[in-house]
Design a protein around this motif. Structure first.
Motif, PDB file in Angstrom:
ATOM      1  N   GLN A 125      -3.356   3.189   8.490  1.00  0.00           N
ATOM      2  CA  GLN A 125      -2.513   3.436   7.326  1.00  0.00           C
ATOM      3  C   GLN A 125      -1.089   2.995   7.600  1.00  0.00           C
TER       4      GLN A 125
ATOM      5  N   TYR B 135      -8.482   9.916  10.611  1.00  0.00           N
ATOM      6  CA  TYR B 135      -7.794   9.143   9.583  1.00  0.00           C
ATOM      7  C   TYR B 135      -7.863   7.663   9.930  1.00  0.00           C
TER       8      TYR B 135
ATOM      9  N   PRO C  25      -4.639   6.345   4.023  1.00  0.00           N
ATOM     10  CA  PRO C  25      -5.679   5.532   4.649  1.00  0.00           C
ATOM     11  C   PRO C  25      -6.845   5.308   3.691  1.00  0.00           C
ATOM     12  N   GLN C  26      -7.514   4.190   3.848  1.00  0.00           N
ATOM     13  CA  GLN C  26      -8.640   3.910   2.961  1.00  0.00           C
ATOM     14  C   GLN C  26      -9.751   4.932   3.153  1.00  0.00           C
TER      15      GLN C  26
ATOM     16  N   ASN D 241       0.950   6.810   3.882  1.00  0.00           N
ATOM     17  CA  ASN D 241       0.097   7.958   4.223  1.00  0.00           C
ATOM     18  C   ASN D 241      -1.157   8.001   3.364  1.00  0.00           C
TER      19      ASN D 241
ATOM     20  N   LYS E 159       0.835  -1.189   0.000  1.00  0.00           N
ATOM     21  CA  LYS E 159       0.000   0.000   0.000  1.00  0.00           C
ATOM     22  C   LYS E 159       0.878   1.249   0.000  1.00  0.00           C
TER      23      LYS E 159
END
Length: 788
Positions: free
Chosen positions: A713, A710, A682-683, A680, A677
């Motif tokens: 992540q 947030y 986040p989904q 920094n 991923k």
């Protein structure tokens, strides 16, 4: 001062003798002018290099005026992220600031790289990652454009851009303000500005700010009497900035703006970390996964005793330091040639900085990192624009010349392997890298907008950009008791890999979009954008001819959205979705304890939503949300790693074998991390602002709550388990009283009022653990302002 005077005289001469001069298009229709300046969300931006209502710009853009920034309590260039959907910040000191938009960033901590999120200051590009952070004062507005912006803003706006716009000297009447603030950790600030007319057609403005603060991460003893602290509280501030500008009319058809900016940070206490999420093994190392990444999850510990510790205490023995001086000289000439507006922007920047850090978060010297850098930049932009019936266009040329030279010194464990390989032993090894990097870029660009009908508009743009770069490089191994050895030079790398010490790269950025406006209150847009970022070099004591240079990156974005406003402008809602095809992403990872940039591919999908609601003059509500998902094809892991023998006869442990020469050698079975991923990113994230004001106490009292949440992540693209940041929320609150004549205001505030503990930066060093810096805990203070 002589340089500044020479620049000012040259810029004035250029204004009168150069036929290519211009006037920035600032026409804003009557409806925009009549909208309330204080309303959150009502703002005029120059995202397409002309003045437009934010709601009419077919780009995912967020913007805040100077008054709105004051209401948010923002006084540093890096504090804007909480109210910008899709934007995050990675920073552990003023040394390097890393903006992240939709997951796109460059997390390498070295001085010589350019970021894929471009930063502009008063229309001029800041090419150095060292010059991004700084004090924010006397600001007209800040604009953040998400997604590739290469057509109008150049090759390093792959992920988007941040534009800081200062108040100019356009007001004739005498005006200004003075402001003083105090908050927790003995943070004191003073700022102010004054301006007005000198003579008819000639105006000035001078603004400045100074701030001092104690460190909020306190020095502590890891083991009193044996491992005492160094006495340096880190996270302090000690800087000042001064900006002066003169604006002169060129008849009734043009004007010239001259800027001089100076800022300093002096002996700032920084460059230290806490020891984070390490499961200690019997040989003193941290437990790692198969890729060699520290995988502890227990939070901050005392690296000597292994016991839990506060994220706001540091046990370092070596002192950190940050000092920086920046001088900027700039001229902007605008002129109306009669149906064609033309703009000239000239910028010269001179920056120098020194930085020293204790890189291991321990009271013994395992890693030290020192850098010195001197940066110079000259840029020139010339731009034509016009508006003819249903056709709007602009075209221009841009030139950028950057020179950076400096030294990087790495001490201790990261260079232990090099010392053993060359000298057969190690006492106090260090690798000193000297570099001199010269980069030139020129580009030609244009964009046109054509109204196909009253409802449909076609937008197309193209930019061709040419980079020419060269580097002089030498790496030396220095160790007491051994002769100094030249390990590598750019010439030796070029002998093994011809051409690796030079870059000649030409590429194009583009945009094609279709806008649909069914009525005056709604805009629907769909666009394709192609952004580019040039290649560069990795400077590291273990770099090889094959890894010395990394390739340029390309980002293709498909983006669509809708911007809607109610008929009375009290409610506005914006929704944007995007798909990224990101090729040759320049991924940062730590190989064997040393920084490395390598290329890989990324695919990303996401959406942002913003809502601005003002049901009455008393109430403002701002809400924002993001969703994103992404996949990084592959990232290099540490591979292998040398580490010191912390105590004689330390046992072998987990991929690591005692070499019986004062070192361990660790060989990890997994060389790459796949399907990672972006850092920094986040989904889910959510930002909010609620503001209520009422007339009372002879003025107006406004109460505000704002902040951001947030989701979980990763803080590094290698996705080490100890670099996971759990979901967190940061909330701020303020109460502001403003006098009836707006001349005096008093604000009391709290930041991070629920005292959330979260990391501002993390670096996974494998067996040597994870070093982190936590953001400030709860703070509170007061600010008083007088205006005239």
């Amino acid at each position: 001062m002589q340089t500044a005077l020479t620049f000012a005289v040259s810029a004035i001469a250029l204004a009168f003798v150069t036929p290519v001069v211009a006037q920035e298009t600032q026409q804003v229709d009557k409806q925009v002018v009549e909208e309330k300046a204080g309303s959150f969300g009502d703002i005029v931006v120059t995202a397409q290099k002309r003045g437009e209502n934010l709601q009419r710009v077919p780009i995912s853009v967020s913007a805040y005026s100077g008054e709105q920034l004051d209401a948010l309590g923002i006084s540093d260039a890096t504090q804007i992220t909480q109210q910008i959907p899709g934007m995050q910040l990675n920073a552990w000191s003023p040394n390097v600031t890393i903006f992240n938009l939709r997951g796109v960033s460059q997390n390498n901590f070295t001085d010589y790289l350019e970021a894929p999120v471009a930063v502009y200051m008063d229309d001029a590009y800041m090419g150095s990652i060292n010059g991004i952070s700084g004090q924010l004062f006397d600001t007209a507005r800040v604009e953040v454009l998400r997604g590739p912006q290469g057509t109008l803003f150049g090759r390093n706006a792959t992920g988007g851009l941040v534009h800081y716009i200062s108040k100019d000297a356009s007001k004739d009447e005498f005006n200004g303000y003075a402001e003083a603030g105090y908050e927790r950790f003995d943070r004191r600030s003073l700022e102010g500005a004054v301006g007005g007319s000198l003579t008819p057609g000639l105006r000035f403005r001078v603004a400045g700010r100074i701030v001092k603060a104690d460190g909020y991460i306190k020095s502590a003893a890891a083991l009193p009497g044996t491992f005492d602290g160094n006495g340096q509280d880190i996270g302090s501030e000690n800087g000042w900035a001064l900006r002066g500008t003169i604006q002169a009319n060129l008849g009734d058809r043009g004007k010239v703006d001259l800027w001089i900016k100076h800022s300093e940070d002096n002996d700032v206490a920084t460059g230290g970390y806490v020891f984070d999420s390490c499961d200690l093994l019997t040989n003193g190392y941290c437990h790692v996964n198969a890729a060699g990444l520290s995988d502890g999850t227990g939070g901050v510990i005392n690296g000597i005793t292994g016991s839990p510790a506060s994220p706001f205490e540091n046990f370092s023995n070596d002192l950190g330091l940050f000092s920086r001086t920046t001088d900027i000289f700039q001229g902007k000439v605008t002129y109306d040639l009669g149906g064609i507006d033309l703009t000239s922007i000239t910028n010269y920047t001179n920056l120098s900085k020194s930085y020293r850090e204790d890189g291991d978060a321990l009271p013994i010297t395992i890693i030290q990192f020192l850098t010195d850098a001197r940066y110079k930049q000259f840029s020139q932009e010339l731009r034509l624009s016009g508006d003819i019936d249903r056709f709007r266009w602009q075209a221009g040329a841009y030139f950028l010349d950057m020179k950076i030279n400096g030294q990087i010194t790495t001490i201790g464990a990261p260079v232990l392997g090099a010392a053993l390989a060359i000298n057969g032993g190690a006492n106090d090894p260090r690798v000193a890298e000297d570099y001199d990097l010269h980069s030139k870029n020129w580009s030609l660009f244009g964009q046109v907008e054509y109204d196909l009908s009253d409802k449909f508009t076609l937008v197309s743009g193209l930019r061709y950009s040419k980079d020419t770069k060269s580097i002089d490089y030498v790496s030396r191994l220095i160790d007491s008791g051994f002769p100094t050895v030249v390990r590598a030079t750019d010439e030796s790398f070029a002998s093994a890999n011809p051409g690796v010490n030079a870059i000649s790269y030409g590429d194009w950025a583009a945009r094609v979009g279709l806008n649909y406006k069914p009525n005056d209150d709604t805009l629907v847009f769909l666009s394709w954008n192609r952004g580019i970022k040039g290649g560069n070099w990795t400077l590291s004591s273990d770099v090889t001819p094959g890894s010395f240079q990394h390739d340029p990156e390309t980002l293709n974005s498909i983006e669509g959205g809708i911007k809607w406003s109610s008929s009375d402008r009290s409610l506005k809602a914006n929704l944007t979705g995007y798909q990224y095809i990101y090729d040759n992403y320049q991924a940062f990872s730590v190989l064997g304890g040393l920084p490395q940039v390598s290329n890989t591919d990324v695919r990303a999908t996401g959406a942002e939503f913003e809502l601005f609601w003002q049901p009455s003059d008393r109430i403002n509500v701002n809400l924002g949300a993001t969703w994103q998902t992404n996949k990084v094809k592959s990232v290099l892991g540490p591979g292998s790693q040398f580490g010191p023998e912390f105590f004689p006869g330390a046992p072998n442990a987990q991929y690591c074998v005692n070499q019986n020469d004062g070192s361990f050698f660790c060989d990890y079975p997994q060389d790459t991390i796949t399907d990672a991923k972006l850092p920094n990113a986040p989904q889910f994230s959510f930002n909010y602002l609620f503001r209520y004001n009422v007339d009372m106490l002879g003025g107006n009292l406004a109460a505000q709550l704002d902040g951001a949440w947030y989701g979980r992540q990763f803080l590094e693209v290698t996705n080490g388990p100890s670099s996971i940041q759990p979901a967190y929320n940061v909330s701020n609150a303020s109460l502001t009283w403003t006098g009836a004549n707006d001349r005096f205001s008093l604000q009391v505030f709290g930041r991070n009022i629920f005292d959330e503990e979260y990391r501002a930066y993390t670096l996974n060093l494998g067996i040597l653990g994870t070093t982190s810096v936590y953001a400030k805990p709860a703070t509170y203070g007061v600010t008083a302002t007088v205006r005239w």
